[in-house]
Design a protein around this motif. Structure first.
Motif, mmCIF file in Angstrom:
data_model
loop_
_atom_site.group_PDB
_atom_site.id
_atom_site.type_symbol
_atom_site.label_atom_id
_atom_site.label_comp_id
_atom_site.label_asym_id
_atom_site.label_seq_id
_atom_site.Cartn_x
_atom_site.Cartn_y
_atom_site.Cartn_z
ATOM 1 N N SER A 58 -4.170 11.130 -0.656
ATOM 2 C CA SER A 58 -4.032 10.053 0.325
ATOM 3 C C SER A 58 -5.148 9.024 0.184
ATOM 4 O O SER A 58 -4.902 7.830 0.365
ATOM 5 C CB SER A 58 -3.979 10.619 1.736
ATOM 6 O OG SER A 58 -5.270 10.954 2.166
ATOM 7 N N GLN A 62 -4.070 5.258 -0.610
ATOM 8 C CA GLN A 62 -4.467 4.216 0.324
ATOM 9 C C GLN A 62 -5.308 3.153 -0.378
ATOM 10 O O GLN A 62 -5.175 1.959 -0.112
ATOM 11 C CB GLN A 62 -5.264 4.836 1.480
ATOM 12 C CG GLN A 62 -5.849 3.847 2.454
ATOM 13 C CD GLN A 62 -4.782 3.092 3.205
ATOM 14 O OE1 GLN A 62 -3.737 3.635 3.508
ATOM 15 N NE2 GLN A 62 -5.033 1.830 3.471
ATOM 16 N N PRO A 65 -3.623 0.020 -3.601
ATOM 17 C CA PRO A 65 -3.211 -1.384 -3.443
ATOM 18 C C PRO A 65 -4.399 -2.323 -3.322
ATOM 19 O O PRO A 65 -4.385 -3.433 -3.875
ATOM 20 C CB PRO A 65 -2.390 -1.367 -2.152
ATOM 21 C CG PRO A 65 -1.908 0.023 -2.026
ATOM 22 C CD PRO A 65 -2.990 0.886 -2.600
ATOM 23 N N ALA A 266 -10.038 1.558 8.021
ATOM 24 C CA ALA A 266 -9.644 2.704 8.836
ATOM 25 C C ALA A 266 -10.810 3.312 9.591
ATOM 26 O O ALA A 266 -10.605 4.056 10.548
ATOM 27 C CB ALA A 266 -9.016 3.778 7.960
ATOM 28 N N VAL B 33 -0.025 8.095 3.727
ATOM 29 C CA VAL B 33 -0.470 6.833 4.328
ATOM 30 C C VAL B 33 0.546 6.379 5.375
ATOM 31 O O VAL B 33 1.584 7.011 5.565
ATOM 32 C CB VAL B 33 -0.648 5.721 3.270
ATOM 33 C CG1 VAL B 33 -1.769 6.069 2.319
ATOM 34 C CG2 VAL B 33 0.646 5.507 2.505
ATOM 35 N N MET B 37 2.591 0.803 4.615
ATOM 36 C CA MET B 37 2.029 0.553 3.286
ATOM 37 C C MET B 37 3.108 0.368 2.221
ATOM 38 O O MET B 37 2.811 -0.031 1.099
ATOM 39 C CB MET B 37 1.128 1.720 2.861
ATOM 40 C CG MET B 37 -0.179 1.822 3.584
ATOM 41 S SD MET B 37 -1.247 0.403 3.283
ATOM 42 C CE MET B 37 -1.708 0.711 1.578
ATOM 43 N N TYR B 40 3.330 -2.747 -0.070
ATOM 44 C CA TYR B 40 2.127 -2.918 -0.899
ATOM 45 C C TYR B 40 2.104 -1.915 -2.046
ATOM 46 O O TYR B 40 1.647 -2.210 -3.145
ATOM 47 C CB TYR B 40 0.866 -2.778 -0.044
ATOM 48 C CG TYR B 40 0.894 -3.690 1.154
ATOM 49 C CD1 TYR B 40 0.702 -5.063 1.003
ATOM 50 C CD2 TYR B 40 1.155 -3.201 2.431
ATOM 51 C CE1 TYR B 40 0.772 -5.909 2.080
ATOM 52 C CE2 TYR B 40 1.227 -4.046 3.522
ATOM 53 C CZ TYR B 40 1.037 -5.390 3.347
ATOM 54 O OH TYR B 40 1.111 -6.242 4.408
ATOM 55 N N LEU B 41 2.610 -0.693 -1.756
ATOM 56 C CA LEU B 41 2.657 0.313 -2.815
ATOM 57 C C LEU B 41 3.662 -0.096 -3.890
ATOM 58 O O LEU B 41 3.405 0.075 -5.090
ATOM 59 C CB LEU B 41 3.012 1.679 -2.228
ATOM 60 C CG LEU B 41 1.912 2.304 -1.363
ATOM 61 C CD1 LEU B 41 2.406 3.558 -0.673
ATOM 62 C CD2 LEU B 41 0.682 2.627 -2.205
ATOM 63 N N CYS B 186 -4.996 5.304 9.102
ATOM 64 C CA CYS B 186 -4.891 4.559 7.855
ATOM 65 C C CYS B 186 -4.387 5.483 6.753
ATOM 66 O O CYS B 186 -3.339 5.278 6.196
ATOM 67 C CB CYS B 186 -6.267 4.000 7.527
ATOM 68 S SG CYS B 186 -6.289 2.848 6.183
ATOM 69 N N CYS B 187 -5.137 6.542 6.434
ATOM 70 C CA CYS B 187 -4.628 7.509 5.464
ATOM 71 C C CYS B 187 -4.948 8.911 5.961
ATOM 72 O O CYS B 187 -5.668 9.088 6.934
ATOM 73 C CB CYS B 187 -5.220 7.280 4.078
ATOM 74 S SG CYS B 187 -6.887 7.882 3.862
#
Lengths: 332, 248
Positions: A58, A62, A65, A266, B33, B37, B40-41, B186-187
């Motif tokens: 993860s 994350q 990108p 985050a 995530v 996202m 964007y991925l 976020c992740c």
């Protein structure tokens, strides 16, 4: 096998004894892994290893990108922006260029993974290292997305976002000035980039972006792996016992920021969840995290050299903690 | 150290781009995530695949004629000024690729949740809790239930039958289990658990079982604290399929 032929002919052209080329190693390795898949998957039966693997993947997913945006920007800087542009935009005096570059960090929305290759590209284009470093530190900490996420994460402490902005910008500018006074540009050992100049601007862009991605990406893996291991090994309970002591709390939060290596977009939510800790110690977490963490130290030593990283990271840590404590004492 | 040649660079980029594409297409990315996202991925995967294909194209089209113009890039990377094989670190990108294709680690669950205290987010000061929508039972997200119970003394929950969804995580105290979800900012590295304690007639269930709990708010779990674990008086507990999105 059109893919292996050029590898062999390239190896042959260097007049050396034949040894297995990288591509052959890669192919054999992938076959071995496919054959051994069942055994490998069996290793990940324990819930702790599963959780570690999930956290590792993860962090990479994350960050990717943002890393891609970073290397596309650094490629574009190398290929399409003439070196004279930076001399026109930034003030001639390095002492003045540092705060300007620091404030410029407020416009690049990205996390710290993006800013390492961008700062590397800026130095390669002749921007004063002090200014590029101020940008490197401020960009992931004070950009709009990060500040907004801080506002959202601390609904009851509106000053938190302001304190974060001020403390981060101040720390970035101070580090830039410190570099001008005490630093030595020869500590930065940037890889030569002349082999990244292609036949056309577009080719240069591709070569630079590819190189920077593989390079920074490799170090991102180092950092992500370390953070994932520590995440499942260090018991969170230890933290709660130190939260009561104000000095220990600041030290612990700085340490946690370095170890967890959370993306700056985050980290506000993580800080908000650590309610045992004082607001000032959580501000320390938010200021240190985007500037110094395991993933960043690995990426910085890859991009700027180990000599640089061993001096830069500890200094940045001290300045960031002091800046956050002072601003926290004033505003929070 | 092995230097990284153009064609290997191409293969690495395609593998990483392919791994990203795979988890987005298979939907596994939501284990790692936020769902937002996704675009964007996709873009990242496309850029990486394109760079990889072009690097292979370079290597295949002009393995030797390129040497002069691209400097050391195509022919002998060991001379490229990095020192020997500093690009060798790029090989490490195979680790996440292998993790995605071979292990495909699932969502975090009870193991992670029991390591940390519950974290109930506090509403803005002075902000009123909106009343629950109609419905009997009314489905309420676990974090919303916890916030209403802990920071609003359960005012909006009085007299309502709610349906809560979560997985079974053993109580840190050692007996029984708590209805749990992991909230993700976020992740998956930053998840925090939200926990609700079922009380009453509660069957023993294995960890990580997803259940729907129908019940009513019951004071007693503590209030005005982010780490409080509010109670729910159980009417019925039904095992369910894991939800499409594992995290809150």
């Amino acid at each position: 096998m059109t893919l292996t032929d050029p590898a062999k002919s390239a190896a042959g052209s260097t007049q050396r004894r034949w040894r297995p080329g990288a591509l052959e190693v890669l192919t054999v390795g992938m076959l071995a892994v496919l054959v051994g898949q069942r055994w490998i998957v069996g290793l990940f039966d324990s819930p702790r290893l599963q959780a570690g693997a999930t956290i590792f993947v993860s962090i990479i997913v994350q960050a990717l990108p943002f890393l891609v945006v970073g290397v596309v920007l650094s490629g574009a800087i190398a290929a399409f922006v003439p070196a004279t542009f930076w001399q026109r935009v930034l003030p001639k005096k390095p002492g003045l260029a540092v705060p300007v570059a620091g404030c410029a960090g407020a416009v690049l929305p990205g996390c710290e993974c993006a800013s390492v290759p961008v700062a590397g590209g800026l130095i390669a284009r002749g921007v004063a290292p002090a200014a590029a470093l101020a940008f490197l530190l401020s960009a992931p900490a004070i950009n709009p997305i990060v500040i907004i996420s801080t506002v959202v994460a601390f609904p009851n402490d509106p000053m938190m976002a302001a304190a974060r902005f001020l403390a981060s910008l101040a720390a970035a500018v101070v580090i830039g000035w410190l570099w001008l006074r005490l630093g030595n540009d020869s500590w930065i050992r940037m890889p030569r980039r002349d082999h990244l100049v292609g036949n056309t601007d577009w080719h240069t862009f591709r070569l630079t972006a590819t190189h920077d991605f593989l390079h920074a990406g490799g170090y991102l893996v180092v950092g992500g792996l370390t953070a994932a291991v520590l995440n499942v090994v260090v018991p969170r309970g230890i933290l709660q016992t130190v939260a009561d002591n104000p000095v220990l709390a600041v030290v612990a939060m700085a340490g946690l920021a370095v170890v967890l290596s959370i993306c700056s977009e985050a980290d506000a939510f993580v800080a908000a969840s650590l309610t045992e800790f004082s607001l000032t110690s959580r501000l320390v977490f938010l200021v240190v995290g985007p500037m110094v963490d395991l993933k960043l130290i690995a990426m910085q030593s890859g991009t700027f050299g180990r000599v640089f990283a061993t001096r830069f990271a500890p200094t940045t840590l001290v300045v960031a903690v002091l800046s956050a404590v002072l601003v926290g004492w004033w505003l929070l | 150290m092995v230097a990284v040649k153009r064609e290997v660079q191409g293969v690495l980029l395609i593998l990483v781009g392919g791994a990203i594409a795979r988890i987005v297409i298979s939907g596994a990315y939501i284990n790692y995530v936020k769902p937002s996202m996704k675009p964007y991925l996709y873009v990242s995967a496309a850029i990486l695949l394109a760079l990889g294909v072009l690097a292979l194209y370079d290597a295949v089209r002009a393995p030797r004629t390129n040497v002069a113009r691209v400097g050391a890039g195509a022919g002998h990377d060991h001379d490229d000024g990095h020192g020997h094989g500093s690009m060798g670190v790029a090989w490490l990108l195979l680790l996440p690729v292998a993790a995605v294709f071979l292990v495909a680690p699932g969502p975090l669950g009870a193991y992670t949740a029991t390591r940390e205290a519950s974290s109930v987010s506090q509403p803005k000061a002075g902000e009123l809790m909106p009343p629950l929508p109609p419905g009997d039972p009314v489905p309420v997200p676990l974090d919303s239930y916890a916030t209403r119970a802990v920071w609003d003394d359960g005012r909006t929950l009085e007299g309502r039958t709610v349906e809560l969804i979560g997985f079974v995580a053993p109580s840190p105290e050692g007996d029984g289990w708590q209805l749990t979800r992991l909230a993700l900012a976020c992740c998956a590295a930053d998840t925090v658990p939200v926990k609700v304690q079922p009380v009453g007639d509660v069957p023993d269930l294995p960890a990580n079982t997803w259940v729907a709990v129908t019940g009513r708010y019951q004071p007693g779990g503590g209030t005005q604290s982010a780490t409080a674990v509010p109670w729910v008086e159980v009417d019925r507990i039904v095992p369910i399929q894991p939800p499409a999105e594992p995290y809150l």
